[in-house]
Design a protein around this motif. Structure first.
Motif, short mmCIF file in Angstrom:
data_model
loop_
_atom_site.label_atom_id
_atom_site.label_comp_id
_atom_site.label_asym_id
_atom_site.label_seq_id
_atom_site.Cartn_x
_atom_site.Cartn_y
_atom_site.Cartn_z
N SER A 114 -18.78 36.71 0.09
CA SER A 114 -18.61 38.16 0.23
C SER A 114 -17.73 38.73 -0.88
O SER A 114 -17.86 39.90 -1.23
CB SER A 114 -18.00 38.51 1.59
OG SER A 114 -18.86 38.11 2.64
N TRP A 115 -16.83 37.92 -1.41
CA TRP A 115 -15.91 38.43 -2.44
C TRP A 115 -15.77 37.49 -3.63
O TRP A 115 -14.99 37.77 -4.55
CB TRP A 115 -14.54 38.67 -1.83
CG TRP A 115 -13.99 37.50 -1.05
CD1 TRP A 115 -13.38 36.39 -1.54
CD2 TRP A 115 -14.03 37.34 0.36
NE1 TRP A 115 -13.04 35.54 -0.52
CE2 TRP A 115 -13.42 36.10 0.67
CE3 TRP A 115 -14.51 38.12 1.42
CZ2 TRP A 115 -13.29 35.62 1.96
CZ3 TRP A 115 -14.38 37.64 2.71
CH2 TRP A 115 -13.78 36.42 2.96
N HIS A 131 -23.68 37.67 -1.78
CA HIS A 131 -23.56 37.28 -0.37
C HIS A 131 -24.95 37.07 0.26
O HIS A 131 -25.18 36.10 0.98
CB HIS A 131 -22.80 38.36 0.39
CG HIS A 131 -22.58 38.04 1.84
ND1 HIS A 131 -21.86 36.94 2.27
CD2 HIS A 131 -23.00 38.68 2.97
CE1 HIS A 131 -21.84 36.92 3.59
NE2 HIS A 131 -22.53 37.95 4.03
N GLY A 170 -22.43 42.12 -3.12
CA GLY A 170 -23.35 42.22 -1.99
C GLY A 170 -24.59 41.37 -2.18
O GLY A 170 -25.08 40.73 -1.24
N SER A 217 -19.38 32.74 3.93
CA SER A 217 -18.27 33.67 4.16
C SER A 217 -17.56 34.01 2.86
O SER A 217 -17.27 35.18 2.57
CB SER A 217 -17.29 33.06 5.17
OG SER A 217 -16.14 33.86 5.30
#
Length: 315
Positions: A78-79, A110, A107, A75
């Motif tokens: 993602s950032w 992730h 991206g 999770s």
């Protein structure tokens, strides 16, 4: 009508051309190839205190904690390019982190961490500690019982997050042919010295070309700047010793890793280089743009002919 269609097709072509470099770069990244894995399995009773017949429950709690850790890491990817955490309870806690290559898009990071989650479950199963390195990211986790109250809320005191000692974990030495190359050892030493300085200035990441060598170096996200430079220095010494005559090498230490690749004829000019290979984005871009442009012009030509035919019928 024809003018309107030509304008529309021209705008579409422009949008495609603008988006192609990103599409080609990310699609050609070999981010999820397994480099190496280390899975350590210990007897379940390492977590057991005094209660009998407890091992099955321990395995269940451990699986739950590990699943929670991997979900959390995926999770956060993602950032974030680096994230560490500690989950579980005071008896069955698991700490870990992931790190992606700093120059990869979020991206891709992730996707890479998602691949790590699947690979770790498949290859390491119920391991009590594991280290898995892919081309674009890596994962480390370890189970231990926490005896100090509140330790779950203080990651800096946890053993896995202590400063690394820069010990050699893994090496890959390819193409032992550099013995015939005059000045190769000096060139590699100079390139890796530049990397040592570069990781400090680059906040833990460095990628550049020096003469005929391309070098990538990165430290784990929790390693301080000064320790990062020392770690890369140790990696450079290990490369000189372990991969003395190799034209390409990868050195993985506790806390950092470095790779170098020799390019005898030309240096790579594109971003997102992979160890041992060159992503020829310019050629790919030219081929795709040329193909798209040809299709657009063919469509315009046929619409023009159709319009002339329609005018002839009207007459």
């Amino acid at each position: 009508m024809v003018v309107h269609l030509i304008s529309l097709l021209t705008q579409t072509l422009a949008l495609i051309i603008l988006s192609l470099p990103s599409i080609i770069n990310t699609s050609q990244l070999d981010y999820d190839t397994l480099v190496f894995k280390q899975c350590d399995s210990l007897a379940p009773n390492i977590f057991q205190k005094t209660r009998p017949n407890y091992s099955n429950n321990i395995l269940f709690l451990r699986a739950q904690a590990l699943s929670s850790l991997l979900r959390k890491l995926e999770s956060e990817s993602s950032w974030s390019k680096f994230f560490k955490t500690l989950v579980g309870n005071e008896e069955h806690a698991v700490s870990g982190w992931f790190q992606c290559r700093e120059d990869y898009p979020n991206g891709i990071c992730h996707k890479c961490v998602g691949a790590l989650r699947e690979i770790s479950s498949r290859l390491c199963g119920n391991a009590t500690s594991a280290r898995i390195h892919l081309r674009g990211c890596h994962l480390i986790y370890k189970f231990e019982r926490i005896d100090t109250p509140g330790a779950l809320n203080n990651h800096h005191n946890y053993k896995l997050f202590e400063s690394p000692e820069h010990g050699l974990i893994h090496k890959i030495c390819e193409g032992a042919t550099a013995e015939t190359l005059a000045g190769f050892e000096e060139m590699r030493a100079e390139a890796l010295i530049a990397a040592e300085t570069g990781v400090v200035d680059g906040h833990g990441f460095y990628e550049d070309s020096y003469k005929l060598l391309h070098v990538v170096a990165q430290c784990d996200g929790h390693v301080e700047a000064c320790d990062c430079g020392e770690c890369i220095s140790s990696a450079a010494a290990a490369a000189a010793e372990e991969c003395r005559w190799s034209v390409a090498g990868q050195i993985y230490l506790e806390g950092c890793h470095v790779s170098y690749t020799y390019h005898p004829h030309e240096l790579p000019n594109d971003s997102y280089h992979e160890e041992g290979s060159k992503v020829n984005t310019g050629k790919s871009l030219a081929i795709v743009v040329g193909g798209v442009a040809a299709l657009v012009f063919v469509a315009i030509f046929f619409m023009f002919l159709k319009s002339l035919r329609k005018k002839g019928d009207d007459c």
